[in-house]
Scaffold this motif. Structure first.
Motif, PDB file in Angstrom:
ATOM      1  N   THR A  45      50.674 124.255  99.012  1.00  0.00           N
ATOM      2  CA  THR A  45      50.456 123.304  98.187  1.00  0.00           C
ATOM      3  C   THR A  45      51.436 122.607  97.486  1.00  0.00           C
ATOM      4  OG1 THR A  45      48.047 123.958  98.279  1.00  0.00           O
ATOM      5  CG2 THR A  45      48.906 122.194  96.593  1.00  0.00           C
ATOM      6  N   PRO A  46      52.451 123.452  96.716  1.00  0.00           N
ATOM      7  CA  PRO A  46      53.244 122.839  95.632  1.00  0.00           C
ATOM      8  C   PRO A  46      54.514 122.058  96.253  1.00  0.00           C
ATOM      9  CG  PRO A  46      53.114 125.095  95.532  1.00  0.00           C
ATOM     10  CD  PRO A  46      52.485 124.843  96.813  1.00  0.00           C
ATOM     11  N   LYS A  47      54.717 121.948  97.648  1.00  0.00           N
ATOM     12  CA  LYS A  47      56.071 121.511  98.239  1.00  0.00           C
ATOM     13  C   LYS A  47      56.452 120.154  97.777  1.00  0.00           C
ATOM     14  CE  LYS A  47      57.688 122.789 102.661  1.00  0.00           C
ATOM     15  NZ  LYS A  47      57.495 122.739 104.119  1.00  0.00           N
ATOM     16  N   LEU A  48      55.556 119.209  97.889  1.00  0.00           N
ATOM     17  CA  LEU A  48      55.823 117.818  97.474  1.00  0.00           C
ATOM     18  C   LEU A  48      56.058 117.708  95.981  1.00  0.00           C
ATOM     19  CD1 LEU A  48      56.286 115.384  99.147  1.00  0.00           C
ATOM     20  CD2 LEU A  48      53.748 114.809  98.773  1.00  0.00           C
ATOM     21  N   PHE A  49      55.088 118.498  95.129  1.00  0.00           N
ATOM     22  CA  PHE A  49      55.409 118.343  93.564  1.00  0.00           C
ATOM     23  C   PHE A  49      56.704 119.138  93.430  1.00  0.00           C
ATOM     24  CE2 PHE A  49      54.791 121.788  90.448  1.00  0.00           C
ATOM     25  CZ  PHE A  49      55.198 120.861  89.316  1.00  0.00           C
ATOM     26  N   PHE A  50      57.113 119.925  93.924  1.00  0.00           N
ATOM     27  CA  PHE A  50      58.468 120.655  93.683  1.00  0.00           C
ATOM     28  C   PHE A  50      59.654 119.471  94.065  1.00  0.00           C
ATOM     29  CE2 PHE A  50      57.201 125.204  94.518  1.00  0.00           C
ATOM     30  CZ  PHE A  50      56.685 125.573  93.284  1.00  0.00           C
ATOM     31  N   GLN A  51      59.563 118.917  95.090  1.00  0.00           N
ATOM     32  CA  GLN A  51      60.452 117.971  95.621  1.00  0.00           C
ATOM     33  C   GLN A  51      60.811 116.829  94.452  1.00  0.00           C
ATOM     34  OE1 GLN A  51      59.471 116.966  99.385  1.00  0.00           O
ATOM     35  NE2 GLN A  51      59.961 119.088 100.341  1.00  0.00           N
ATOM     36  N   GLU A  52      59.398 116.325  94.143  1.00  0.00           N
ATOM     37  CA  GLU A  52      59.434 115.394  93.098  1.00  0.00           C
ATOM     38  C   GLU A  52      59.972 115.968  91.670  1.00  0.00           C
ATOM     39  OE1 GLU A  52      57.870 112.421  93.881  1.00  0.00           O
ATOM     40  OE2 GLU A  52      58.661 111.475  92.133  1.00  0.00           O
ATOM     41  N   LEU A  53      59.610 117.124  91.250  1.00  0.00           N
ATOM     42  CA  LEU A  53      60.132 117.479  89.815  1.00  0.00           C
ATOM     43  C   LEU A  53      61.539 117.926  89.961  1.00  0.00           C
ATOM     44  CD1 LEU A  53      59.225 118.408  87.021  1.00  0.00           C
ATOM     45  CD2 LEU A  53      58.784 120.792  88.033  1.00  0.00           C
ATOM     46  N   SER A  54      62.083 118.156  91.186  1.00  0.00           N
ATOM     47  CA  SER A  54      63.501 118.620  91.297  1.00  0.00           C
ATOM     48  C   SER A  54      64.608 117.363  90.928  1.00  0.00           C
ATOM     49  CB  SER A  54      63.726 119.211  92.594  1.00  0.00           C
ATOM     50  OG  SER A  54      63.975 117.955  93.720  1.00  0.00           O
ATOM     51  N   ALA A  55      63.910 116.184  90.982  1.00  0.00           N
ATOM     52  CA  ALA A  55      64.687 114.871  90.762  1.00  0.00           C
ATOM     53  C   ALA A  55      64.530 114.583  89.348  1.00  0.00           C
ATOM     54  CB  ALA A  55      64.429 113.938  91.709  1.00  0.00           C
ATOM     55  N   ARG A  56      63.684 115.314  88.461  1.00  0.00           N
ATOM     56  CA  ARG A  56      63.600 114.496  87.081  1.00  0.00           C
ATOM     57  C   ARG A  56      64.714 115.114  86.445  1.00  0.00           C
ATOM     58  NH1 ARG A  56      59.741 112.306  89.362  1.00  0.00           N
ATOM     59  NH2 ARG A  56      57.552 111.755  88.498  1.00  0.00           N
ATOM     60  N   ASP A  57      64.886 113.870  85.227  1.00  0.00           N
ATOM     61  CA  ASP A  57      66.056 114.127  84.447  1.00  0.00           C
ATOM     62  C   ASP A  57      65.885 115.049  83.163  1.00  0.00           C
ATOM     63  OD1 ASP A  57      68.519 113.360  84.224  1.00  0.00           O
ATOM     64  OD2 ASP A  57      68.298 111.153  83.621  1.00  0.00           O
ATOM     65  N   LEU A  58      66.114 116.125  83.220  1.00  0.00           N
ATOM     66  CA  LEU A  58      66.020 117.152  81.841  1.00  0.00           C
ATOM     67  C   LEU A  58      67.078 118.092  81.955  1.00  0.00           C
ATOM     68  CD1 LEU A  58      63.935 119.798  82.395  1.00  0.00           C
ATOM     69  CD2 LEU A  58      62.738 118.022  83.141  1.00  0.00           C
ATOM     70  N   ASP A  59      67.378 118.672  80.763  1.00  0.00           N
ATOM     71  CA  ASP A  59      68.464 119.576  80.828  1.00  0.00           C
ATOM     72  C   ASP A  59      67.766 121.160  81.236  1.00  0.00           C
ATOM     73  OD1 ASP A  59      70.307 121.259  80.270  1.00  0.00           O
ATOM     74  OD2 ASP A  59      70.566 120.966  77.989  1.00  0.00           O
ATOM     75  N   TRP A  60      67.877 121.051  82.570  1.00  0.00           N
ATOM     76  CA  TRP A  60      67.606 122.097  83.438  1.00  0.00           C
ATOM     77  C   TRP A  60      68.170 123.336  83.124  1.00  0.00           C
ATOM     78  CZ3 TRP A  60      63.240 122.384  86.102  1.00  0.00           C
ATOM     79  CH2 TRP A  60      62.544 121.062  86.519  1.00  0.00           C
ATOM     80  N   THR A  61      69.568 123.243  82.585  1.00  0.00           N
ATOM     81  CA  THR A  61      70.117 124.565  82.327  1.00  0.00           C
ATOM     82  C   THR A  61      69.466 125.389  81.290  1.00  0.00           C
ATOM     83  OG1 THR A  61      71.488 123.634  80.638  1.00  0.00           O
ATOM     84  CG2 THR A  61      72.557 123.435  82.689  1.00  0.00           C
ATOM     85  N   LYS A  62      68.512 124.732  80.795  1.00  0.00           N
ATOM     86  CA  LYS A  62      67.873 125.231  79.419  1.00  0.00           C
ATOM     87  C   LYS A  62      66.209 125.785  80.082  1.00  0.00           C
ATOM     88  CE  LYS A  62      70.406 123.957  75.644  1.00  0.00           C
ATOM     89  NZ  LYS A  62      71.062 122.705  75.902  1.00  0.00           N
ATOM     90  N   VAL A  63      66.059 125.731  81.226  1.00  0.00           N
ATOM     91  CA  VAL A  63      64.783 125.970  81.799  1.00  0.00           C
ATOM     92  C   VAL A  63      64.856 127.227  82.557  1.00  0.00           C
ATOM     93  CG1 VAL A  63      62.953 125.350  83.274  1.00  0.00           C
ATOM     94  CG2 VAL A  63      64.221 123.427  82.222  1.00  0.00           C
ATOM     95  N   THR A  64      64.024 128.290  82.497  1.00  0.00           N
ATOM     96  CA  THR A  64      63.938 129.489  83.333  1.00  0.00           C
ATOM     97  C   THR A  64      62.796 129.398  84.118  1.00  0.00           C
ATOM     98  OG1 THR A  64      65.275 130.780  81.511  1.00  0.00           O
ATOM     99  CG2 THR A  64      63.683 131.987  83.281  1.00  0.00           C
ATOM    100  N   ILE A  65      62.642 129.440  85.371  1.00  0.00           N
ATOM    101  CA  ILE A  65      61.630 129.389  86.146  1.00  0.00           C
ATOM    102  C   ILE A  65      61.454 130.544  86.803  1.00  0.00           C
ATOM    103  CG2 ILE A  65      60.733 128.350  88.243  1.00  0.00           C
ATOM    104  CD1 ILE A  65      62.879 125.917  87.768  1.00  0.00           C
ATOM    105  N   THR A  66      60.274 131.083  86.900  1.00  0.00           N
ATOM    106  CA  THR A  66      59.635 132.336  87.812  1.00  0.00           C
ATOM    107  C   THR A  66      58.554 131.969  88.715  1.00  0.00           C
ATOM    108  OG1 THR A  66      59.580 134.660  87.526  1.00  0.00           O
ATOM    109  CG2 THR A  66      58.390 133.680  85.951  1.00  0.00           C
ATOM    110  N   LEU A  67      58.059 132.996  89.214  1.00  0.00           N
ATOM    111  CA  LEU A  67      56.528 132.768  90.020  1.00  0.00           C
ATOM    112  C   LEU A  67      55.507 133.481  89.568  1.00  0.00           C
ATOM    113  CD1 LEU A  67      58.729 133.696  93.548  1.00  0.00           C
ATOM    114  CD2 LEU A  67      57.320 131.354  93.016  1.00  0.00           C
ATOM    115  N   VAL A  68      54.589 132.809  89.564  1.00  0.00           N
ATOM    116  CA  VAL A  68      53.374 133.519  89.189  1.00  0.00           C
ATOM    117  C   VAL A  68      52.937 134.748  89.979  1.00  0.00           C
ATOM    118  CG1 VAL A  68      52.396 131.599  88.299  1.00  0.00           C
ATOM    119  CG2 VAL A  68      51.506 132.108  90.543  1.00  0.00           C
ATOM    120  N   ASP A  69      53.295 134.625  91.214  1.00  0.00           N
ATOM    121  CA  ASP A  69      53.227 135.897  92.189  1.00  0.00           C
ATOM    122  C   ASP A  69      54.000 135.718  93.448  1.00  0.00           C
ATOM    123  OD1 ASP A  69      51.495 133.594  93.554  1.00  0.00           O
ATOM    124  OD2 ASP A  69      50.664 135.112  94.605  1.00  0.00           O
ATOM    125  N   GLU A  70      54.320 136.770  94.082  1.00  0.00           N
ATOM    126  CA  GLU A  70      55.166 136.983  95.239  1.00  0.00           C
ATOM    127  C   GLU A  70      54.985 138.011  96.207  1.00  0.00           C
ATOM    128  OE1 GLU A  70      57.162 135.933  97.161  1.00  0.00           O
ATOM    129  OE2 GLU A  70      59.023 135.503  96.254  1.00  0.00           O
TER     130      GLU A  70
END
Ligand SMILES: O=C1O[C@H](COP(=O)(O)O)[C@@H](O)[C@H](O)[C@H]1O
Length: 232
Positions: A45-70
């Motif tokens: 489900t999240p593919k399109l949302f991820f692609q859209e969010l990846s282009a948003r302008d914010l200070d990504w160096t300050k963002v830590t991303i992880t997964l809810v599950d793997e």
């Protein structure tokens, strides 16, 4: 806590609106604390949302991303949630974000859960944003019906961190953040698409056992309001 439904005409419209909402929440966290934490789901489900969010302008160096599950598979496995995130979110502007994987090349899934818990201990107390998905069987994160560790995963007294889960229908052994780790995210989203998932949601919102449809634990007991994003 009550859930709010946000319905959109199609997946592209949902992806744009959810990306706006998440980007605003991450930016607000960076303004307030100089850093933001973000837990995302895998699946289809999240593919399109991820692609859209990846282009948003914010200070990504300050963002830590992880997964809810793997899944307990290496990051180059086509079934890895890490791979989905790498190919669809950690690109464009979001390439600058820090990513903390749950998979660890350990001898056992239990050891991997211990290592992942310690690797993620400094984030998510609570998460600024957590995006959950839901399977057709009513699972969310890796809280699977009849899962080997479901009772522990859903127990509000189980500490924050990552535990293992095995279940029919889950494929590989899983690593999952516990209910207590996810339920108080400052922005807690359930992202689902399709009429059949809406039917599953309707069933989950009616009376019944949490063990039968573990998403009920989130819908009924999360401390944060659940923002449901849905498109046909
Ligand atoms: O197994 C998983 O499934 C759920 C739902 O996936 P979807 O393909 O139906 O969108 C997902 O939220 C979870 O992260 C994933 O590991």
């Amino acid at each position: 806590m009550a859930a709010t439904m946000h319905a959109f005409a199609n997946g592209a419209e949902l992806a744009r609106n959810l990306a706006d909402k998440v980007a605003a929440s991450l930016s607000a966290a960076i303004d307030a604390r100089g850093a933001a934490t973000f837990a995302v789901s895998g699946g289809s489900t999240p593919k399109l949302f991820f692609q859209e969010l990846s282009a948003r302008d914010l200070d990504w160096t300050k963002v830590t991303i992880t997964l809810v599950d793997e899944r307990f598979v290496a990051a180059n496995n086509p079934r890895s949630n890490h791979l989905l995130v790498a190919e669809n979110l950690l690109r464009n502007k979001a390439e600058a974000a820090n990513f903390l994987p749950l998979y660890q090349a350990a001898g056992s899934v239990e050891e991997a859960a211990r290592l992942a818990t310690s690797a993620t201990a400094r984030i998510g107390n609570p998460f600024d944003v957590a995006i959950l998905g839901m399977g057709g069987d009513g699972h969310t994160a890796s809280f699977f019906p009849r899962g080997s560790n479901l009772k522990v995963a859903l127990d509000p007294n189980t500490p924050r961190g990552i535990i293992t889960m095995e279940a029919e229908g889950a494929g590989e052994p899983r690593l999952t953040f516990t209910f207590s780790s996810l339920q108080d995210a400052k922005l807690l989203v359930l992202h689902i698409e399709g009429e059949s998932k809406k039917d599953v949601l309707t069933k989950a919102q009616s009376a019944g056992d949490e063990a039968e449809m573990p998403i009920r634990a989130i819908l009924r007991r999360a401390a944060s309001p659940v923002e449901i994003y849905w498109a046909p």
